[in-house]
Write an enzyme that holds these catalytic residues in place. Sequence first.
Site, short mmCIF file in Angstrom:
data_model
loop_
_atom_site.label_atom_id
_atom_site.label_comp_id
_atom_site.label_asym_id
_atom_site.label_seq_id
_atom_site.Cartn_x
_atom_site.Cartn_y
_atom_site.Cartn_z
N LEU A 57 0.81 -1.22 0.00
CA LEU A 57 0.00 0.00 0.00
C LEU A 57 0.84 1.27 0.00
O LEU A 57 0.36 2.33 -0.39
CB LEU A 57 -0.93 0.00 1.21
CG LEU A 57 -1.87 -1.21 1.32
CD1 LEU A 57 -2.67 -1.14 2.61
CD2 LEU A 57 -2.79 -1.27 0.12
N GLY A 58 2.07 1.16 0.45
CA GLY A 58 2.93 2.33 0.49
C GLY A 58 4.32 1.94 0.96
O GLY A 58 4.51 0.91 1.59
N GLY A 60 8.15 3.84 2.39
CA GLY A 60 9.00 4.97 2.72
C GLY A 60 10.42 4.47 2.92
O GLY A 60 10.74 3.32 2.63
N PHE A 62 12.02 3.99 5.67
CA PHE A 62 12.20 3.11 6.81
C PHE A 62 10.95 2.30 7.15
O PHE A 62 10.84 1.76 8.23
CB PHE A 62 12.64 3.91 8.04
CG PHE A 62 13.87 4.73 7.78
CD1 PHE A 62 15.11 4.13 7.72
CD2 PHE A 62 13.78 6.09 7.58
CE1 PHE A 62 16.25 4.87 7.47
CE2 PHE A 62 14.92 6.85 7.34
CZ PHE A 62 16.15 6.25 7.28
N ALA A 63 10.01 2.25 6.23
CA ALA A 63 8.78 1.51 6.50
C ALA A 63 8.12 1.08 5.20
O ALA A 63 8.36 1.66 4.14
CB ALA A 63 7.81 2.36 7.32
N VAL A 65 4.09 -0.46 3.99
CA VAL A 65 2.72 -0.78 4.42
C VAL A 65 2.14 -1.82 3.47
O VAL A 65 2.16 -1.63 2.25
CB VAL A 65 1.83 0.48 4.42
CG1 VAL A 65 0.43 0.13 4.95
CG2 VAL A 65 2.45 1.57 5.27
N ASP A 176 3.05 16.83 8.67
CA ASP A 176 3.26 16.25 7.34
C ASP A 176 1.93 16.04 6.63
O ASP A 176 1.68 14.99 6.03
CB ASP A 176 4.03 14.94 7.44
CG ASP A 176 4.70 14.56 6.11
OD1 ASP A 176 4.88 15.45 5.26
OD2 ASP A 176 5.03 13.38 5.93
#
Length: 409
Positions: A57-58, A60, A62-63, A65, A176
Site C-alpha cells: 500500500l505504500g 518509505g 524506513f517503513a 505498508v 506532514d
Amino acid sequence: MIPECTRSSETRSRTRCHYGQAAEPNQNRCGLLSQIKTPINNEPFTDHYTIIPGKELGRGKFAVVRKCVEKCTGREYAAKFMRKRRKGQDCRLDIIHEVSVLELARASQRVVNLYQVYEMASEMVLVLEFAAGGEIFNQCVAERDEAFKPDDVKRLMTQILEGVCFLHRNNVVHLDLKPQNILLTSDVPLGDIKIVDFGLSRMVNSSQELREIMGTPEYVAPEILNYEPISTATDMWSIGVLAYVMLTGISPFLGEDKQETFLNISQINISYQEEELEHVDRAAITFIKALLIKEPQNRATAEECLQHQWLQPTEPAEKETTVQVRETISPTERTSEPASPESPIREEEEEEEGPVTEELIVMAAYTLGQCRQSTDKEVMTPDQKAISKRFKFEEPFSALQEVPGEFIY
C-alpha cells in the site's frame, strides 16, 4: 534564505536524533510521548495475519505498508512494518510516540484507527484500519474531468479540518499533512477521509518552544525553513497548500529543485491570478489566502476554517416561478369592473363567473452556484492540460523527502 535552508538540512539528522534519544522520563519535553496502553505482541506477526502478495500500500525509507488479513476473522487491515534502527540510530521511541498519538486520536473518526502492535527483533508492526479508497493524491493529479468536484473538495476539506481540529485541541501537530497522508474509506462512492502517518507529529505547548526541520518540501511552512518555533499554525499552512492542490491539481510552490521550492515558500511566491484558479470559487481562494500567510499568528485556525464561508452548506437551488396569464375574453362579455391588483390570478370560483379562458405559462428560473467544471468540457489550452509542468506527477513525492519517517500510513 537558501543558505539557511542548506544549513538547516545539514542539522536535520542531528536534530531528529536528539529528540529520538531524549531521556524517557521526560519525553514530552521535546514533543515526543513515551507511554502507550496498547499491548505489544511479541509473537510472529504471520501467525495471526496473512500478508496479501503484491498488495503493498505504500513505502518509505524506513517503513512499508502492506495489506493483510486477520486469520481468525478474515478482516482486512493495513500493516505498517517499521524498522527500529534508522541510519545507525535506535528509533524505537519514535515508533512508540506514533503509537501513543494514534491512541490519543482514537476518539476522532477522521484519524486512522490502530488495532494492534507487534514487535520483532528488527522491526515493529502497527496493525491499522484499512482505507480501501487509497490516497486522495490519486484524484488530485487526475485529469480535471476525473478529479474531485468542487463539492467533493468542500466535504473532504471539512472532514480534514475536523480531524486537525481534534489533534490541535489535544496539542498534537501532524507536521506532514499532504495528499499522500489523507486516505479515503472508499473510492466509489467517494468515502470519508482518514488522516494517517504520525511519524513526524509532535506535542506542543505554550511553555516550551519546539524547533525541528521536517516535513515534505512542497508543504512545509516558512517557520520550518527558518528554524523558528513550530505550532498548530504550522499545520494550517499545509492545509492551505493542500486546498490549492485539491482544487487545481497543481502544487503552488513547487520549483525546479528543492532550493527553488524553499525560495518560493519563504517569499510566498504565489499568484492567485493563474488560469487554473479561473473556475475556482472566490470563497475558496479567500480560504487559501487566510492560510498561506508568512506570520503563523496571522493564519486562520482549524476551528476558524470550519466556519469559513467556503465550507458552509449551500442552500438548494432557488426555484423562482413566474406565472403569466393570457386571457381570451369576448368584447361583449367584458365587464366594467376592474381587476383587483391584489389578485393577478383569480381563484377557481372566479372562473365560473364568465367564459374566461386562461392559459398558464410557467417559466422556471434556477439560481445555480458557481461550477469549476462544465458538463460539455471546456476547451483547454495546451498549458492547462500540461499542468504537470509545475506539479511533477512523474516523480514520487518520496523522492523529494529528506526526513526519515515519512510513510504512507
